[in-house]
Every structure is written in structure tokens, then in C-alpha cells.
Enzyme design. Sequence first.
Site, PDB file in Angstrom:
ATOM      1  N   SER A  78      33.489 -67.565   1.183  1.00 14.19           N
ATOM      2  CA  SER A  78      34.341 -67.174   2.305  1.00 14.19           C
ATOM      3  C   SER A  78      33.561 -67.244   3.606  1.00 14.19           C
ATOM      4  CB  SER A  78      34.871 -65.754   2.107  1.00 14.19           C
ATOM      5  OG  SER A  78      35.725 -65.672   0.988  1.00 14.19           O
ATOM      6  N   LYS A 118      43.204 -58.170   3.183  1.00 14.69           N
ATOM      7  CA  LYS A 118      41.859 -58.009   3.738  1.00 14.69           C
ATOM      8  C   LYS A 118      41.898 -56.960   4.844  1.00 14.69           C
ATOM      9  CE  LYS A 118      39.431 -61.048   1.401  1.00 14.69           C
ATOM     10  NZ  LYS A 118      38.246 -60.663   0.582  1.00 14.69           N
ATOM     11  N   ARG A 175      41.187 -62.690  -9.115  1.00 14.77           N
ATOM     12  CA  ARG A 175      40.482 -61.693  -8.310  1.00 14.77           C
ATOM     13  C   ARG A 175      40.851 -60.306  -8.817  1.00 14.77           C
ATOM     14  NH1 ARG A 175      40.866 -58.708  -3.389  1.00 14.77           N
ATOM     15  NH2 ARG A 175      38.982 -58.880  -2.112  1.00 14.77           N
TER      16      ARG A 175
END
Length: 216
Positions: free
Chosen positions: A108, A135, A39
Site C-alpha cells: 500500500s 480505512k 483480509r
Amino acid sequence: MNDRRERLLGARLYLVCDHRPERFFDEALRGGVDVVQLRMKDARDGDVIDAARLLAPLCAQRGALFILNDRPDLVGAVGADGVHLGQDDCPVPAARELAGKDRLIGLSTHSPEQVDGAAGADYIGVGPVHATPTKPGRPAVGLELVGYAAAHAAVPFFAIGGIDEANAGAVRAAGARRIAVVRALREAGDPRLAARRLRHAIVGGGAPEEVPVGSA
């Protein structure tokens, strides 16, 4: 069912991480990581490609799946096994066209409606179970959504969000048989040992054992 989907069914521990030294990934894989997602949200294409081309063969050597975050267009070029998408990323059908029909698509999810609406994905992430700085601004969904996914998800799911060795047992008790982690391995002093303990926490059974090299 192709080989990637068969391996996905057996996966238990999923690492989400930015680019790190090769030794870190090798130790985490030796400890029992089954899936690695690279990521690099704000990185240039060239940097993503360079990192992915180093990581893909390492994952293959250890028998793990290698996933790119949000770049279905680069999956084939770097030899990735698939791509992971957020709710606001490329739609699943479009990602499938770009990545290829034999590649894995992850999605997700953050609500029962999103769990139910994940048609076309090969697996889903469910969370964040707990609030996490990875997040920011995303409220925790708690263990309730894990239980919902355990009862209703049509594809394999990985619980994610603030999961570590201390709370993985509660996540398992809620119905999860797979977890995805970030900080629990990225910040570990001994990634191999941390991976072994996390895998033991979600799989259960006796004392954690070393995962043989080349095994997933």
C-alpha cells in the site's frame, strides 16, 4: 517472468474482502474479478487458514490470483499467490523470504515518496483515493496521487479507496488502469453484475460483457 506476474499484468479488478460465503466470491469472480485479497486482520491463525484454504482453489478455478493480507508466513501453507503489505507491516524483503521468491508482494502507498520507494514489490495499491470507512483516520489522497503513480510507478498499481461504478471513470481518466474495491462489491446486491460494471468502467469500450468462466 513467472505465470503469476504475467497474470498480474492483465489484472484490472481487485477485490479486498473478509471471509464471506463461497457464493459471494464465485459470483464476483464470474463477473470479472481478477484478484482476491483475503483480509482478516483480527482473526486467529486457524480461522485465516480455514478461510484461505477454501478460497484459494476457488480463485484458481476461475483463473484469479489469491492474495493474503499481511501474512507472508501463511502464503505457502494455504496455496496463496502472494501477500499484501501495509506501510507498517513486515518489510518487503522479509516478506519475500517468508512467502517465496515466486510469490507476489503487494504494498500500500499513500504518497509520492511511498510510490517511489516501493522497491521490491510486484505491485502497489495507491490511495485511498476517496475517504472510506474501511480505512478510518486515513485522509484521502485524491486523484492527484493516481496521476503521479500513472506517470512514475515502476510496477503495476491499483487505485483504491471509495471507488465505485459512479467514480471509476474519473479514476481511469486520472491514469489508473486497475482498481481495487471493497464495499462496491461486498455490499452489492448482485456481485456478478456489480463486478461486470466496475470492470467495464475501468477498462472502457463498449457495453459490459460477461466474463467467461475460467477467464481472468
